[in-house]
Design a protein around this motif. Sequence first.
Motif, PDB file in Angstrom:
ATOM      1  N   MET A   1       8.777  10.193  -3.314  1.00 27.20           N
ATOM      2  CA  MET A   1       9.845   9.762  -2.610  1.00 27.20           C
ATOM      3  C   MET A   1       9.339   9.132  -1.049  1.00 27.20           C
ATOM      4  N   ALA A   2      10.018   7.855  -0.928  1.00 28.06           N
ATOM      5  CA  ALA A   2       9.418   7.186   0.268  1.00 28.06           C
ATOM      6  C   ALA A   2      10.162   7.880   1.496  1.00 28.06           C
ATOM      7  N   ILE A   3       9.103   8.335   2.458  1.00 29.96           N
ATOM      8  CA  ILE A   3       9.905   9.071   3.691  1.00 29.96           C
ATOM      9  C   ILE A   3       9.387   7.993   4.971  1.00 29.96           C
ATOM     10  N   GLY A   4       8.465   7.195   4.961  1.00 28.65           N
ATOM     11  CA  GLY A   4       8.130   6.103   5.745  1.00 28.65           C
ATOM     12  C   GLY A   4       8.135   4.776   5.161  1.00 28.65           C
ATOM     13  N   ILE A   5       8.510   3.693   5.691  1.00 28.43           N
ATOM     14  CA  ILE A   5       8.522   2.289   5.271  1.00 28.43           C
ATOM     15  C   ILE A   5       8.197   1.407   6.190  1.00 28.43           C
ATOM     16  N   SER A   6       7.493   0.365   5.831  1.00 28.95           N
ATOM     17  CA  SER A   6       7.405  -1.025   6.906  1.00 28.95           C
ATOM     18  C   SER A   6       7.080  -2.034   6.017  1.00 28.95           C
ATOM     19  N   GLY A   7       7.672  -3.049   6.299  1.00 28.69           N
ATOM     20  CA  GLY A   7       7.449  -4.481   5.834  1.00 28.69           C
ATOM     21  C   GLY A   7       8.031  -4.484   4.443  1.00 28.69           C
ATOM     22  N   ILE A   8       8.751  -3.795   3.806  1.00 27.16           N
ATOM     23  CA  ILE A   8       9.824  -3.675   2.892  1.00 27.16           C
ATOM     24  C   ILE A   8      11.005  -3.175   2.790  1.00 27.16           C
ATOM     25  N   PRO A   9      12.051  -3.568   1.953  1.00 29.18           N
ATOM     26  CA  PRO A   9      13.312  -3.002   2.204  1.00 29.18           C
ATOM     27  C   PRO A   9      13.477  -1.537   1.520  1.00 29.18           C
TER      28      PRO A   9
ATOM     29  N   VAL B   1       3.914  -1.205   3.428  1.00 25.59           N
ATOM     30  CA  VAL B   1       3.503  -0.175   3.354  1.00 25.59           C
ATOM     31  C   VAL B   1       4.297   1.143   3.071  1.00 25.59           C
ATOM     32  N   LEU B   2       4.135   1.704   2.229  1.00 21.70           N
ATOM     33  CA  LEU B   2       5.051   3.201   1.868  1.00 21.70           C
ATOM     34  C   LEU B   2       4.165   4.435   2.040  1.00 21.70           C
ATOM     35  N   ILE B   3       4.923   5.288   3.002  1.00 21.07           N
ATOM     36  CA  ILE B   3       4.378   6.717   2.897  1.00 21.07           C
ATOM     37  C   ILE B   3       5.353   7.501   2.106  1.00 21.07           C
ATOM     38  N   ILE B   4       4.647   8.037   1.238  1.00 21.93           N
ATOM     39  CA  ILE B   4       5.349   8.865   0.133  1.00 21.93           C
ATOM     40  C   ILE B   4       4.998  10.251   0.144  1.00 21.93           C
ATOM     41  N   ASP B   5       5.994  11.079  -0.191  1.00 24.60           N
ATOM     42  CA  ASP B   5       5.917  12.697  -0.318  1.00 24.60           C
ATOM     43  C   ASP B   5       6.535  13.023  -1.562  1.00 24.60           C
ATOM     44  N   SER B   6       5.959  14.425  -2.163  1.00 23.13           N
ATOM     45  CA  SER B   6       6.496  14.692  -3.290  1.00 23.13           C
ATOM     46  C   SER B   6       7.716  15.826  -3.172  1.00 23.13           C
ATOM     47  N   HIS B   7       9.016  15.391  -3.623  1.00 22.10           N
ATOM     48  CA  HIS B   7      10.159  16.038  -3.447  1.00 22.10           C
ATOM     49  C   HIS B   7      10.688  16.668  -4.881  1.00 22.10           C
ATOM     50  N   GLY B   8      11.098  17.755  -4.772  1.00 25.42           N
ATOM     51  CA  GLY B   8      11.794  18.289  -5.980  1.00 25.42           C
ATOM     52  C   GLY B   8      13.353  17.565  -6.331  1.00 25.42           C
TER      53      GLY B   8
ATOM     54  N   ASP C   1       7.287  10.640  13.008  1.00 29.15           N
ATOM     55  CA  ASP C   1       7.810   9.759  12.572  1.00 29.15           C
ATOM     56  C   ASP C   1       7.196   8.538  11.554  1.00 29.15           C
ATOM     57  N   PRO C   2       7.423   8.938  10.444  1.00 25.02           N
ATOM     58  CA  PRO C   2       6.914   8.284   9.171  1.00 25.02           C
ATOM     59  C   PRO C   2       6.967   6.854   9.240  1.00 25.02           C
ATOM     60  N   ASP C   3       8.167   6.064   9.668  1.00 24.01           N
ATOM     61  CA  ASP C   3       8.328   4.711   9.785  1.00 24.01           C
ATOM     62  C   ASP C   3       7.425   4.142  10.852  1.00 24.01           C
ATOM     63  N   ARG C   4       7.235   4.787  11.893  1.00 26.27           N
ATOM     64  CA  ARG C   4       6.392   4.378  12.769  1.00 26.27           C
ATOM     65  C   ARG C   4       4.769   4.340  12.513  1.00 26.27           C
ATOM     66  N   SER C   5       4.538   5.436  11.619  1.00 25.23           N
ATOM     67  CA  SER C   5       3.118   5.543  10.852  1.00 25.23           C
ATOM     68  C   SER C   5       2.725   4.604  10.046  1.00 25.23           C
ATOM     69  N   ALA C   6       3.902   4.221   9.259  1.00 20.10           N
ATOM     70  CA  ALA C   6       3.646   2.994   8.422  1.00 20.10           C
ATOM     71  C   ALA C   6       3.569   1.548   8.881  1.00 20.10           C
TER      72      ALA C   6
ATOM     73  N   LEU D   1       0.830  -1.053  -0.050  1.00 20.89           N
ATOM     74  CA  LEU D   1       0.047   0.112  -0.166  1.00 20.89           C
ATOM     75  C   LEU D   1       0.855   1.187  -0.070  1.00 20.89           C
ATOM     76  N   VAL D   2       0.750   2.056  -0.843  1.00 18.93           N
ATOM     77  CA  VAL D   2       1.496   3.354  -1.079  1.00 18.93           C
ATOM     78  C   VAL D   2       0.518   4.578  -0.582  1.00 18.93           C
ATOM     79  N   VAL D   3       0.863   5.174   0.475  1.00 15.73           N
ATOM     80  CA  VAL D   3      -0.056   6.176   1.024  1.00 15.73           C
ATOM     81  C   VAL D   3       0.500   7.465   1.085  1.00 15.73           C
ATOM     82  N   ALA D   4      -0.222   8.546   0.706  1.00 19.07           N
ATOM     83  CA  ALA D   4       0.258   9.773   0.539  1.00 19.07           C
ATOM     84  C   ALA D   4       0.500  10.487   1.983  1.00 19.07           C
ATOM     85  N   GLN D   5       1.668  11.200   2.000  1.00 19.92           N
ATOM     86  CA  GLN D   5       1.995  11.612   3.294  1.00 19.92           C
ATOM     87  C   GLN D   5       1.138  12.642   3.926  1.00 19.92           C
TER      88      GLN D   5
END
Length: 210
Positions: free
Chosen positions: A175-183, A158-165, A136-141, A41-45
């Motif tokens: 860009m992934a700013i938080g992850i859980s369950g994947i490398p 779970v990926l938590i992503i945000d838009s970066h320049g 703590d995006p990793d904890r959120s994921a 699951l890819v979730v917007a920040q």
Amino acid sequence: MTLTFTPLQQIPLVCPGDNLADLLLSSLQTARINLEDGDILVVAQKIVSKAEGRLVNLCTITPSKEAVEFAKRSDKDPRLVELIIRESREVLRVRPGTIIVEHKLGFICASAGIDHSNVLGKDGNPDDWVLLLPEDPDRSALEIRRNIKVATGSRIGVLIIDSHGRAWRIGTIGMAIGISGIPGVVDKRGWKDLFGYRLKITVVAAADEL
């Protein structure tokens, strides 16, 4: 291997205190999607920050002298600049329209990732409200992943992503700013390529690429 991307529909406007796992599961049910082990699951920040109450009304912020100085150099609201400073380890560059910082979470970004679009608090002028990144995006994921596992039994990522320049280029990327369950990264140093050459420096940012 088949890679399939499925957008989830009917996600409501998220408010502080909402359970994101429940909202995601409801959307999956509406779409008649049954999660399987290995799904991601890819979730917007933005909705994570909203659910965690990271909304701030600029009317409550008193800018420091440093914020006022940076605001003059960047043509930004001193109250917003104050929040940027608070959310950062270090301010790296200031120029008209831009403040580049090292965020407390460790990455380099503009305006400490503070968002002004599609943000509205419970009262006041919408122009006064901004949204900070999750603490703590990793904890959120991890929390989302655990709640979904309890509900479905599925072992997902779970990926938590945000838009970066991008440096020296126009446009933003996810860009992934938080992850859980994947490398987050896959170290390929020591692997051989198609012609037998042994890789020496290749470390793939797997979560960011996905």
